[in-house]
Design a protein around this motif. Structure first.
Motif, PDB file in Angstrom:
ATOM      1  N   UNK A  28       0.839  -1.207   0.000  1.00  0.00           N
ATOM      2  CA  UNK A  28       0.000   0.000   0.000  1.00  0.00           C
ATOM      3  C   UNK A  28       0.875   1.258   0.000  1.00  0.00           C
ATOM      4  N   UNK A  41      -3.796  -5.548  -2.641  1.00  0.00           N
ATOM      5  CA  UNK A  41      -2.783  -4.487  -2.682  1.00  0.00           C
ATOM      6  C   UNK A  41      -1.797  -4.715  -3.835  1.00  0.00           C
ATOM      7  N   UNK A  43     -15.721  -6.582  -4.862  1.00  0.00           N
ATOM      8  CA  UNK A  43     -15.019  -5.614  -4.008  1.00  0.00           C
ATOM      9  C   UNK A  43     -13.684  -5.207  -4.635  1.00  0.00           C
ATOM     10  N   UNK A 100     -14.205  -3.038  -7.705  1.00  0.00           N
ATOM     11  CA  UNK A 100     -14.524  -1.642  -7.399  1.00  0.00           C
ATOM     12  C   UNK A 100     -13.232  -0.864  -7.141  1.00  0.00           C
ATOM     13  N   UNK A 101     -12.325  -1.474  -6.399  1.00  0.00           N
ATOM     14  CA  UNK A 101     -11.036  -0.821  -6.119  1.00  0.00           C
ATOM     15  C   UNK A 101     -10.217  -0.647  -7.393  1.00  0.00           C
ATOM     16  N   UNK A 110     -11.650   2.144  -9.372  1.00  0.00           N
ATOM     17  CA  UNK A 110     -11.323   3.412  -8.719  1.00  0.00           C
ATOM     18  C   UNK A 110      -9.871   3.814  -9.012  1.00  0.00           C
ATOM     19  N   UNK A 146      -5.856   1.495   5.846  1.00  0.00           N
ATOM     20  CA  UNK A 146      -6.497   2.260   4.771  1.00  0.00           C
ATOM     21  C   UNK A 146      -7.969   2.471   5.088  1.00  0.00           C
ATOM     22  N   UNK A 186     -11.751   2.825   3.788  1.00  0.00           N
ATOM     23  CA  UNK A 186     -12.535   2.396   2.631  1.00  0.00           C
ATOM     24  C   UNK A 186     -13.737   3.301   2.383  1.00  0.00           C
ATOM     25  N   UNK A 218     -15.003   4.464  -0.944  1.00  0.00           N
ATOM     26  CA  UNK A 218     -15.799   3.557  -1.776  1.00  0.00           C
ATOM     27  C   UNK A 218     -17.276   3.924  -1.792  1.00  0.00           C
ATOM     28  N   UNK A 247     -21.743   0.080   4.504  1.00  0.00           N
ATOM     29  CA  UNK A 247     -20.605  -0.304   3.668  1.00  0.00           C
ATOM     30  C   UNK A 247     -19.921  -1.539   4.245  1.00  0.00           C
TER      31      UNK A 247
END
Lengths: 361, 475
Positions: free
Chosen positions: A151, A179, A206, A209-210, A213, B48, B50, B53, B184
């Motif tokens: 990260x 990551x 999930x 989506x990351x 993004x 981190x 989230x 999101x 979420x």
């Protein structure tokens, strides 16, 4: 109880008076053990509380120092960078906790600023050799160290030999895998989704989506041609690629999407319909109407959504007799879309639905 | 050779002893599993955020179902709080379950509701719907209110399932206080698992005495009343030690009715909430899991260790008694309905571990404890055991109960440390020492009464009067 009496455990209870029966000795011992543990935990709770208070205070002190320093470093022209940064490193970046707080604070600053200041922060990260600390963490056996290191390195755009990252794409821990995926995207110059060819586990929504993004906000190279992954062996990758074609308006790939309406996977077919609909490809209406009857319930719902988006009332009417008597979820969707098409006839459509219900039930 | 009274007493003593040891081992293993689960969760979420999101368009829309019965006093404020939920796409479905007070009228007046020709189908059989209402004000476009005949909480939730629009439903108590990122976090298991996730739940916390503003917890405070404070420890034990451990071995049988998320289609296929039991939340999850298992479809139930939802617990002994009576009946009814699963290897962990555990250590525990106490007094009365033995044994039981609660407090301190003020932790430790003497016998008796009511066929929920969080500590 006779059996208990016969067991000779005198050596355990030797320090209790001999005239106390064995079972009572057992009770006394158990009470003491439980209480000792309870007191031990109470002590532990108090120590933990003190430790957390001390640690949080230390964190806060370090954070405030860093905040001051970073503000001066970035925005004060008279700031003596060489001397102050070295001084800070010597005095406040010796312990692991101090380094971790520094990394976190720099990342926080970095996420809030852009341009020249972001580059300066990256330089500071390197000057303090925080990248080396992260690289050591990356080699650590603990998965959470690896994922945290990935990260930090990806946020600060610090290049590491990709051959070292590739195995982490298939790490057994979800966080490390995710990551590693994001590392590939953020550091990529031209092919951000190269990693999709190396994964051996399906992507979760999930993760997708990351990824989306990161593609939108962190990747600055040319957008990849998502059709490259339409024939991946992983259905989740195919679904993701289909969705991205629509998200990034790759109209040139419409012809590649059409054959996927016959894909064996229900989810892939749904995704293809959604994307073609989002790309306003009206030519699929007739095709979808012809396929409706033989499709699964979920795909039928998606087709109805597509008709709502691309078609008109007459297209919808073509589906009326293609629904089974027991497909009430579809009928509700059908009539609801009809109401949207003909708002002035909302009441009569509702009556029509109620009549059909009365007839069939 | 005949069996003497002494033999019977001996056998009974051994049975109670074995049961006691098993229960201790059960708690020990659950503590071990829980600590690993909490540790892993903390490690995966500490670097981190989230929250970003929440802007993602790919998050699936959710229908939030909240039944309301005689909630006139707080309904307007509670709905307003629900409407501020932090999630990109959701609808709030309030189901007025034939309230006798002015709940419906207040909603109509406050939110400018008008009756709609709303299309729906009774996928699950429920009481008649009198009307479906939507607001004329676009600010409340996410709000849907169903007015129906009274049929109980299960029936109300089933009505919500029939009418709502989205594929994922979240069933909550209308007066719950949600954390800002609760939705979420609760939906994450649905999106981040390669198996089909059929339900997910999170940790519920006690909101009594907390400072609340605009439907959000501003300051976590320890309940002032002992009866509420002791439930804080109970919730720690149930969530941080119990469900956390069950989640690790994929053996969860219960997602709290106060806040749980479900796959609508699976819930409908399973037949929805059962209105013939007062433990409808547990029964639905067990039925859904049983159905998936019988259909041989790989699936999972998610559990989020974070505190996501704050609820008011009973502050009076009388209401607490009714609640525990109902919980006991709910557990028993569920286990009886699904007795086929108990010790059945076909159901895997559920059959071999979860259902037997619930049978012996949840349902039967108060009964065994009660009969053990009576038996002990009987032995003492007839001089078969000495006073010394009687008291030393009581001390063992007391010490174990204290240890169990203190361990739960340690878990809280290690994990989320919600009670920041040091005085709270000392108060909780004090409460843990009092709990086995003052509180536990009371809830044991309530559970015994629950079993009796089950035998005589009592089905009612019992009135659950709430003080109302808005009346106590909301700013």
């Amino acid at each position: 109880m006779a059996v208990i009496y016969s067991i000779d455990l005198q050596w355990i209870f030797g320090y209790l008076p001999d005239d106390i029966p064995f079972v009572i000795k057992v009770n006394i011992m158990m009470t003491i053990i439980f209480f000792v543990f309870a007191i031990f935990f109470v002590g532990f709770i108090v120590l933990l509380r003190l430790y957390k208070i001390f640690r949080n205070r230390k964190k806060e002190e370090q954070r405030l120092l860093l905040e001051d320093l970073l503000n001066s470093y970035l925005f004060d022209e008279d700031f003596d960078k060489e001397r102050e940064l070295k001084k800070f490193k010597d005095e406040h970046l010796n312990k692991s906790l101090e380094i971790k707080i520094a990394i976190k604070e720099i990342l926080l600053f970095h996420s809030n600023i852009k341009g020249e200041s972001a580059i300066q922060l990256r330089e500071l990260f390197l000057r303090w050799k925080l990248d080396e600390f992260c690289k050591k963490q990356l080699a650590d056996r603990a998965w959470y160290s690896k994922s945290r290191a990935l990260f930090s390195l990806s946020e600060m755009l610090i290049k590491v030999d990709l051959e070292k990252i590739k195995p982490l794409l298939n790490h057994k821990q979800d966080e490390v895998r995710q990551q590693a995926q994001l590392y590939f995207i953020k550091l990529a110059e031209d092919n951000p989704l190269e990693f999709l060819d190396h994964i051996d586990k399906p992507l979760t929504l999930w993760e997708e989506i990351f990824i989306e993004d990161a593609l939108k906000n962190e990747y600055h190279g040319p957008m990849p041609d998502y059709s490259n992954w339409l024939h991946s062996l992983q259905n989740s990758v195919v679904e993701f690629a289909i969705r991205m074609i629509a998200k990034f308006n790759q109209f040139e790939n419409i012809s590649e999407l059409l054959p996927l309406l016959d894909h064996p996977s229900e989810e892939v077919r749904r995704e293809a319909i959604r994307s073609l609909s989002a790309l306003e490809h009206q030519e699929i209406i007739d095709l979808l109407i012809s396929k409706f009857e033989t499709e699964t319930n979920l795909v039928k719902k998606t087709i109805l959504d597509a008709i709502k988006h691309l078609g008109g009332y007459n297209d919808l009417l073509m589906l009326k007799d293609k629904m089974q008597d027991n497909e009430w979820d579809l009928k509700i969707k059908y009539y609801s879309i009809a109401q949207d098409f003909l708002p002035e006839k909302k009441q009569s459509i509702y009556t029509q639905y109620e009549k059909e219900k009365a007839l069939l039930l | 050779m005949g069996i003497t009274f002494d033999d019977i007493a001996n056998i009974a003593s051994w049975l109670f002893l074995v049961y006691g040891i098993l229960i201790c081992l059960g708690y020990l293993f659950s503590a071990i599993f829980s600590i690993f689960e909490i540790r892993d969760y903390k490690r995966s979420n500490n670097y981190r955020d989230e929250i970003a999101l929440l802007q993602a368009s790919e998050l699936p829309p959710v229908s939030i179902l909240a039944p309301a019965y005689n909630e006139g006093l707080n309904i307007v404020e509670n709905v307003r709080s629900l409407l501020t939920i932090n999630y990109p796409s959701f609808e709030i479905v309030i189901i007025n379950d034939g309230s006798k007070d002015d709940t419906m009228q207040r909603l109509i007046d406050e939110y400018d509701l008008e009756k709609q020709d709303y299309l729906f189908h009774y996928f699950i059989k429920t009481k008649t719907i009198r009307g479906v209402y939507k607001s004329k004000n676009t600010a409340f476009k996410n709000l849907l209110v169903i007015d129906k005949e009274n049929g109980g909480k299960a029936d109300a939730l089933n009505t919500g399932i029939n009418v709502c629009s989205h594929d994922i439903i979240c069933c909550i108590d209308v007066d719950c206080i949600l954390e800002y990122d609760a939705m979420l976090k609760l939906i994450k298991p649905f999106l981040n698992d390669r198996k089909k996730v059929i339900a997910s739940g999170g940790v519920i916390r006690v909101a009594n005495s907390c400072v609340i503003e605009d439907g959000r917890i501003l300051e976590v405070r320890l309940p002032e009343k002992f009866v509420a404070r002791v439930q804080v420890i109970e919730y720690f034990r149930a969530f941080l030690m119990g469900r956390m451990a069950w989640s690790r071995v994929d053996g969860l049988l219960l997602i709290s009715g106060a806040f749980g998320m479900f796959d609508k289609q699976i819930a409908i296929e399973a037949g929805g909430y059962n209105h013939n039991t007062v433990g409808e939340d547990m029964e639905l999850l067990v039925r859904m899991r049983r159905m998936m298992r019988e259909k041989n479809i790989p699936y999972k139930v998610g559990f989020v260790p974070d505190p996501l939802c704050w609820t008011e617990v009973p502050q009076s002994w009388e209401i607490l008694k009714r609640q525990r009576n109902r919980w006991t009946r709910g557990t028993a009814e569920t286990l009886l309905l699904h007795k086929k699963m108990i010790f059945n290897p076909k159901y895997g962990v559920l059959g071999l571990l979860s259902t037997p555990f619930w049978l012996f250590f949840e349902w039967m525990a108060p009964l065994i404890e009660f009969s053990g106490t009576v038996f002990f007094i009987f032995l003492l009365w007839f001089g078969l055991i000495s006073w010394k033995f009687f008291f030393t044994f009581l001390f063992v039981v007391y010490a174990f109960a204290v240890l169990f609660s203190i361990t739960a407090l340690f878990f809280e301190e290690y994990s989320f440390q919600q009670y920041k003020k040091p005085k709270y932790i000392f108060k909780l430790i004090g409460t843990a020492f009092l709990e086995p003497i003052v509180y536990h016998p009371f809830v044991m008796w309530a559970a015994v009464r629950g079993n009796w009511d089950l035998i005589i066929g009592k089905k009612s929920w019992g009135e659950m009067t709430r003080t109302g969080l808005s009346n106590s500590s909301k700013k």
